[in-house]
Scaffold this motif. Structure first.
Motif, mmCIF file in Angstrom:
data_model
loop_
_atom_site.group_PDB
_atom_site.id
_atom_site.type_symbol
_atom_site.label_atom_id
_atom_site.label_comp_id
_atom_site.label_asym_id
_atom_site.label_seq_id
_atom_site.Cartn_x
_atom_site.Cartn_y
_atom_site.Cartn_z
ATOM 1 N N ILE A 42 3.785 -6.446 6.858
ATOM 2 C CA ILE A 42 5.387 -6.561 7.739
ATOM 3 C C ILE A 42 5.132 -5.650 8.713
ATOM 4 C CG2 ILE A 42 7.511 -5.916 7.891
ATOM 5 C CD1 ILE A 42 7.581 -6.767 4.938
ATOM 6 N N ILE A 43 5.270 -6.027 10.120
ATOM 7 C CA ILE A 43 5.184 -5.251 11.151
ATOM 8 C C ILE A 43 6.425 -5.207 11.912
ATOM 9 C CG2 ILE A 43 2.813 -5.745 11.725
ATOM 10 C CD1 ILE A 43 3.596 -7.698 13.734
ATOM 11 N N GLY A 44 6.820 -4.019 12.587
ATOM 12 C CA GLY A 44 7.979 -3.880 13.337
ATOM 13 C C GLY A 44 8.035 -2.651 14.075
ATOM 14 N N SER A 45 9.269 -2.504 14.661
ATOM 15 C CA SER A 45 9.302 -1.218 15.631
ATOM 16 C C SER A 45 11.035 -0.894 15.598
ATOM 17 C CB SER A 45 9.129 -1.821 16.960
ATOM 18 O OG SER A 45 10.056 -2.860 17.490
ATOM 19 N N ILE A 46 11.022 0.476 15.863
ATOM 20 C CA ILE A 46 12.286 1.084 15.831
ATOM 21 C C ILE A 46 12.502 1.796 17.148
ATOM 22 C CG2 ILE A 46 13.593 2.927 14.959
ATOM 23 C CD1 ILE A 46 12.301 2.713 12.198
ATOM 24 N N THR A 47 13.738 1.391 17.655
ATOM 25 C CA THR A 47 14.299 2.095 18.933
ATOM 26 C C THR A 47 15.065 3.424 18.610
ATOM 27 O OG1 THR A 47 14.436 0.100 19.868
ATOM 28 C CG2 THR A 47 15.567 1.761 20.992
ATOM 29 N N ILE A 48 14.495 4.484 18.756
ATOM 30 C CA ILE A 48 14.931 5.699 18.470
ATOM 31 C C ILE A 48 16.190 6.144 19.679
ATOM 32 C CG2 ILE A 48 14.332 8.210 18.336
ATOM 33 C CD1 ILE A 48 12.839 6.146 16.523
ATOM 34 N N GLY A 49 17.081 6.455 19.340
ATOM 35 C CA GLY A 49 18.310 6.712 20.119
ATOM 36 C C GLY A 49 18.288 8.377 20.271
ATOM 37 N N GLN A 50 19.351 8.712 20.948
ATOM 38 C CA GLN A 50 19.651 10.117 21.120
ATOM 39 C C GLN A 50 20.305 10.901 19.727
ATOM 40 O OE1 GLN A 50 19.887 11.902 24.158
ATOM 41 N NE2 GLN A 50 19.581 9.909 25.549
ATOM 42 N N ILE A 51 20.171 11.995 19.756
ATOM 43 C CA ILE A 51 20.893 12.730 18.647
ATOM 44 C C ILE A 51 22.639 12.664 19.059
ATOM 45 C CG2 ILE A 51 21.436 14.952 17.513
ATOM 46 C CD1 ILE A 51 18.367 15.464 17.900
ATOM 47 N N PHE A 106 5.685 0.348 13.631
ATOM 48 C CA PHE A 106 5.063 0.545 12.114
ATOM 49 C C PHE A 106 4.543 -0.667 11.405
ATOM 50 C CE2 PHE A 106 9.527 -0.347 11.982
ATOM 51 C CZ PHE A 106 9.565 -1.519 10.830
ATOM 52 N N LYS A 107 3.581 -0.402 10.441
ATOM 53 C CA LYS A 107 3.319 -1.706 9.604
ATOM 54 C C LYS A 107 3.005 -1.443 8.012
ATOM 55 C CE LYS A 107 -0.334 -5.157 9.386
ATOM 56 N NZ LYS A 107 -1.177 -5.959 9.966
ATOM 57 N N PHE A 108 3.724 -2.116 7.457
ATOM 58 C CA PHE A 108 3.464 -2.057 5.936
ATOM 59 C C PHE A 108 2.505 -3.147 5.519
ATOM 60 C CE2 PHE A 108 7.812 -0.334 6.326
ATOM 61 C CZ PHE A 108 7.966 0.723 5.427
ATOM 62 N N LYS A 109 1.545 -2.747 4.839
ATOM 63 C CA LYS A 109 0.151 -3.571 4.490
ATOM 64 C C LYS A 109 0.447 -4.070 3.003
ATOM 65 C CE LYS A 109 -3.130 -1.941 7.647
ATOM 66 N NZ LYS A 109 -4.542 -1.404 7.587
ATOM 67 N N GLY A 110 0.241 -5.260 2.752
ATOM 68 C CA GLY A 110 0.505 -5.868 1.576
ATOM 69 C C GLY A 110 0.441 -7.325 1.714
ATOM 70 N N SER A 135 15.799 1.324 6.533
ATOM 71 C CA SER A 135 15.627 0.560 5.456
ATOM 72 C C SER A 135 15.169 -0.905 5.872
ATOM 73 C CB SER A 135 16.181 0.549 4.311
ATOM 74 O OG SER A 135 17.497 -0.163 4.733
ATOM 75 N N ILE A 136 14.386 -1.547 5.052
ATOM 76 C CA ILE A 136 14.041 -3.224 5.078
ATOM 77 C C ILE A 136 14.150 -3.637 3.950
ATOM 78 C CG2 ILE A 136 12.175 -4.626 5.900
ATOM 79 C CD1 ILE A 136 10.964 -2.447 7.576
ATOM 80 N N THR A 137 14.785 -4.774 3.762
ATOM 81 C CA THR A 137 15.180 -5.489 2.597
ATOM 82 C C THR A 137 14.288 -6.758 2.401
ATOM 83 O OG1 THR A 137 17.374 -4.275 2.275
ATOM 84 C CG2 THR A 137 16.915 -6.238 0.958
ATOM 85 N N ILE A 138 13.592 -6.902 1.394
ATOM 86 C CA ILE A 138 12.587 -8.006 1.239
ATOM 87 C C ILE A 138 12.986 -8.852 0.020
ATOM 88 C CG2 ILE A 138 10.228 -8.825 0.766
ATOM 89 C CD1 ILE A 138 9.374 -5.996 1.772
ATOM 90 N N GLU A 171 0.821 -1.161 0.016
ATOM 91 C CA GLU A 171 -0.105 0.060 0.074
ATOM 92 C C GLU A 171 0.802 1.101 0.171
ATOM 93 O OE1 GLU A 171 -2.953 0.062 2.911
ATOM 94 O OE2 GLU A 171 -3.791 -1.789 2.496
ATOM 95 N N GLN A 172 2.111 1.186 0.813
ATOM 96 C CA GLN A 172 2.887 2.150 0.601
ATOM 97 C C GLN A 172 4.314 1.618 0.929
ATOM 98 O OE1 GLN A 172 0.990 3.418 4.233
ATOM 99 N NE2 GLN A 172 2.623 4.263 4.907
ATOM 100 N N THR A 173 5.384 2.258 0.056
ATOM 101 C CA THR A 173 6.814 2.093 0.352
ATOM 102 C C THR A 173 7.565 2.839 1.469
ATOM 103 O OG1 THR A 173 7.544 3.017 -1.464
ATOM 104 C CG2 THR A 173 6.826 0.786 -1.943
ATOM 105 N N VAL A 174 6.910 3.711 1.745
ATOM 106 C CA VAL A 174 7.726 4.744 2.770
ATOM 107 C C VAL A 174 6.850 4.969 3.993
ATOM 108 C CG1 VAL A 174 8.640 6.906 3.285
ATOM 109 C CG2 VAL A 174 9.173 5.698 0.966
ATOM 110 N N ILE A 175 6.866 4.870 4.958
ATOM 111 C CA ILE A 175 5.978 5.370 6.283
ATOM 112 C C ILE A 175 7.040 6.318 7.064
ATOM 113 C CG2 ILE A 175 5.215 4.648 8.425
ATOM 114 C CD1 ILE A 175 4.670 1.825 7.454
#
Length: 92
Positions: free
Chosen positions: A48-57, A20-24, A71-74, A3-7
């Protein structure tokens, strides 16, 4: 296929976890690989579901905010080429 390639998660606070979730269609996925260790991904019934741990700047970056792209490679069972999906966000 997707449905989208960038979230875009928009503005996110440091030291948080974002989902996040990429539907497809996932029926022909052979493998899914996250581009770095801060991102986890897995196949779900409808995407595809997932999560990102946001760090410090990082200290050497003198900006008040930092724009990031992960990025996620499929790879697929029915074709040789791989596909990339992207998650973007700004650490505030």
């Amino acid at each position: 296929m997707w449905e989208q390639t960038v979230i875009d998660l928009g503005n996110v606070k440091k030291n948080t976890k974002q989902s996040f979730k990429f539907k497809g269609n996932v029926s022909n996925i052979k493998s899914i690989k996250a581009g770095c260790g801060c991102t986890s991904v897995k196949k779900d019934a409808d995407g595809i579901i997932g999560s990102i741990t946001i760090g410090q700047i990082p200290a050497h970056i003198k900006e008040a905010t930092l724009r990031q792209t992960k990025s996620i490679t499929i790879s697929y069972t029915d074709k040789d080429e791989v596909e990339k999906l992207f998650i973007t966000y700004t650490i505030v």
